[in-house]
Scaffold this active site. Structure first.
Site, PDB file in Angstrom:
ATOM      1  N   GLU A 119      11.792 -91.831  -6.159  1.00  0.00           N
ATOM      2  CA  GLU A 119      12.256 -92.841  -7.115  1.00  0.00           C
ATOM      3  C   GLU A 119      13.608 -92.451  -7.713  1.00  0.00           C
ATOM      4  OE1 GLU A 119      10.555 -95.198 -11.063  1.00  0.00           O
ATOM      5  OE2 GLU A 119       9.830 -93.181 -10.624  1.00  0.00           O
ATOM      6  N   LYS A 196      10.182-102.562  -9.112  1.00  0.00           N
ATOM      7  CA  LYS A 196       9.053-101.926  -9.788  1.00  0.00           C
ATOM      8  C   LYS A 196       8.319-102.958 -10.651  1.00  0.00           C
ATOM      9  CE  LYS A 196       8.230 -97.621 -12.413  1.00  0.00           C
ATOM     10  NZ  LYS A 196       8.924 -96.401 -12.894  1.00  0.00           N
ATOM     11  N   CYS A 233       6.342 -95.808  -8.237  1.00  0.00           N
ATOM     12  CA  CYS A 233       5.873 -94.892  -9.285  1.00  0.00           C
ATOM     13  C   CYS A 233       4.685 -95.412 -10.098  1.00  0.00           C
ATOM     14  CB  CYS A 233       7.044 -94.514 -10.196  1.00  0.00           C
ATOM     15  SG  CYS A 233       6.700 -93.037 -11.205  1.00  0.00           S
TER      16      CYS A 233
END
EC number: 3.5.1.6
Length: 393
Positions: A119, A196, A233
Site C-alpha cells: 500500500e 480503498k 489494507c
C-alpha cells in the site's frame, strides 16, 4: 508486542519444536503443506546481493480431464523505505523506484506473472502525521503519473501484470486525493484502477484527513493470467468487501497493506486466509516492513505522548488458497519477495466441494440488509413475553 529483532513465527516454531510436533502444528496453522518452488540460482544470488529475502511455494490441485491446469505465479513485495522521511520528495520516490526495480527484476527471473507492491508503496506511510505538506506532494495521477509510467515500463519489459497502490491525485474531479491501486497489463497498458473502500479511524491511522472512502465499487480485472481484484489494507477487516470481489468473479484477491504490530499482528494470519476459504479464491496479503520516523511529533487523541513514528510494520506477507492452506510468511524485519505458484482450477474444485456460493443465501441477506439500512429499521430481537408467562402461584 514483539520487536523488529523477532524474525518470524515460522523461525520460532522451527527452532523450538521437535520435527513431529512441528509437522502437526504446521498442519493446523497452515493447512495442507505447500510445495517449495525450485527457484533459479541466479535469482537467489541476485536477491542475496540486493539484500532481500526470496521465498517460493506452490499450491497444487487435482488433475482434471476436461481442463488443463491454470498455472499462474504471483509475486508479493514487502519493503522498507530506503531514505529518511526528511529527504526531498523527488529523491524518496526515485530511491523507491530503484529498489522496486531491483526486486521486480528478480521476480521476472522467477517467472512471476502478476506482481503486487505494498500500500502507498512509493512514499512513506505518513498519514499518521495529519500534516499536508510535504506528504500530499507524493500524490500522482493514476493514469499517467511518474510512478504509473515507471510501472508500465516494468510490466512491458517483464511481461507481467503490475498492481501499483499509490496516493492518487484526481485532477478530473477537483484534484482530490484517493488511496488507489493501479492495475497495469503485461502489455504495459493501464487496465484501470480501484480505490480503498474502507478508511480507518483508529489510533494513528488518520487517513481520513487526506482521503475518503473509494467510489469505484469492487472491480475485477480480467488479465491474461486470471481474474484479479485488489482489497486495499483496512478493507480486509470487512468480510463483505472480500465477498463482493468474489461475487464479481475474482480468482485472486490481493491485499496490499501498511499495518503495525501493536494494532493488528494477531489478526493478520487469520483474515486473508479466512477470506480465501469463505470465497473459494486465492488471497495475497502483503505488508510493508520497518519503522518510519517523521520530523515533527504528532498525537492522535488517544492519550499517548507525542511521538515521531506510527509503529513497527511487521511484513509477514503470505498467500492463502481456497482449501484453507497457506504459505509460510516472509520475515517481519526484511525486505522480501514471495513467489507463489497457483493452479486456478483449485477455485472451482473447492467451490464444488464446499458449495459456499451455492449455499450462501445471498438473496436472503440482500433482503434483510436492505431493511437494516433504513432509518426506521427495528432489529429482529425476540424477547420473553412477560404477560404470557405462567404465574408462580
Amino acid at each position: 508486542m514483539a520487536g523488529p529483532e523477532w524474525q518470524s513465527l515460522e523461525q520460532c516454531l522451527e527452532k523450538h519444536l521437535p520435527p513431529d510436533d512441528l509437522s502437526q502444528v504446521k498442519r493446523i496453522l497452515y493447512g495442507k503443506q505447500t510445495r517449495n518452488l525450485d527457484l533459479p540460482r541466479k535469482a537467489l544470488e541476485a536477491a542475496s546481493e540486493r539484500n532481500f529475502e526470496l521465498k517460493g511455494y506452490a499450491f497444487g490441485a487435482a488433475k482434471e480431464q476436461q481442463r488443463c491446469p491454470q498455472i499462474v505465479r504471483v509475486g508479493l513485495v514487502q519493503n522498507r523505505i530506503p531514505l529518511p522521511t526528511s529527504a526531498p520528495v523527488a529523491e524518496q520516490v526515485s530511491a523507491l523506484h530503484k529498489r522496486i526495480e531491483e526486486i521486480a527484476e528478480v521476480a521476472a527471473m522467477c517467472g512471476v506473472n502478476i506482481i503486487c507492491f505494498q500500500e502507498a508503496w512509493n512514499m512513506p506511510f505518513a498519514f499518521c502525521t495529519r500534516e499536508k505538506l510535504p506528504w500530499t506532494e507524493f500524490a500522482e495521477s493514476a493514469e499517467d503519473g511518474l510512478t504509473t509510467r515507471f510501472c508500465q515500463k516494468l510490466a512491458k519489459k517483464h511481461n507481467m501484470v503490475v498492481i501499483s497502490p499509490i496516493l492518487e491525485r484526481d485532477r478530473d474531479h477537483g484534484g482530490v486525493l484517493w488511496n488507489t491501486a493501479v492495475v497495469i497489463s503485461n502489455s504495459g497498458l493501464v487496465m484501470g484502477k480501484t480505490r480503498k473502500n474502507h478508511i480507518p479511524r483508529v489510533g494513528d491511522f488518520n487517513e481520513s484527513t487526506y482521503y475518503m472512502e473509494g467510489n469505484l465499487g469492487h472491480p475485477v480485472f480480467q488479465t491474461q493470467f486470471g481474474r484479479i481484484a485488489v482489497n486495499i489494507c483496512y478493507g480486509r477487516h470487512h468480510p463483505l468487501n472480500w465477498l463482493m470481489y468474489s461475487v464479481n468473479g475474482a480468482e485472486i484477491i490481493f491485499n496490499p497493506s501498511a499495518t503495525i504490530g501493536e494494532l493488528s499482528e494477531s489478526m493478520w494470519p487469520i483474515e486473508a486466509r479466512n477470506a480465501a476459504i469463505a470465497n473459494h479464491c486465492f488471497t495475497c496479503a502483503l505488508n510493508r516492513v520497518g519503522q518510519e520516523h517523521y520530523p515533527n511529533e504528532f498525537t492522535s487523541g488517544d492519550g499517548k505522548k507525542a511521538h515521531h513514528d506510527l509503529g513497527y510494520f511487521y511484513g509477514s506477507s503470505y498467500v492463502a488458497a481456497p482449501d484453507g492452506s497457506r504459505t509460510p510468511g516472509l520475515s517481519r524485519n526484511q525486505d522480501g519477495l514471495l513467489v507463489t505458484e497457483l493452479n486456478l482450477n483449485l477455485c472451482q474444485q473447492i467451490n464444488d466441494f464446499w458449495t459456499f456460493k451455492m449455499t450462501g443465501r445471498l438473496e436472503m441477506y440482500a433482503r434483510e440488509l436492505a431493511e437494516a439500512v433504513k432509518p426506521n429499521y427495528s432489529p429482529n430481537i425476540v424477547k420473553e413475553d412477560l404477560v404470557l408467562a405462567p404465574s408462580s402461584g
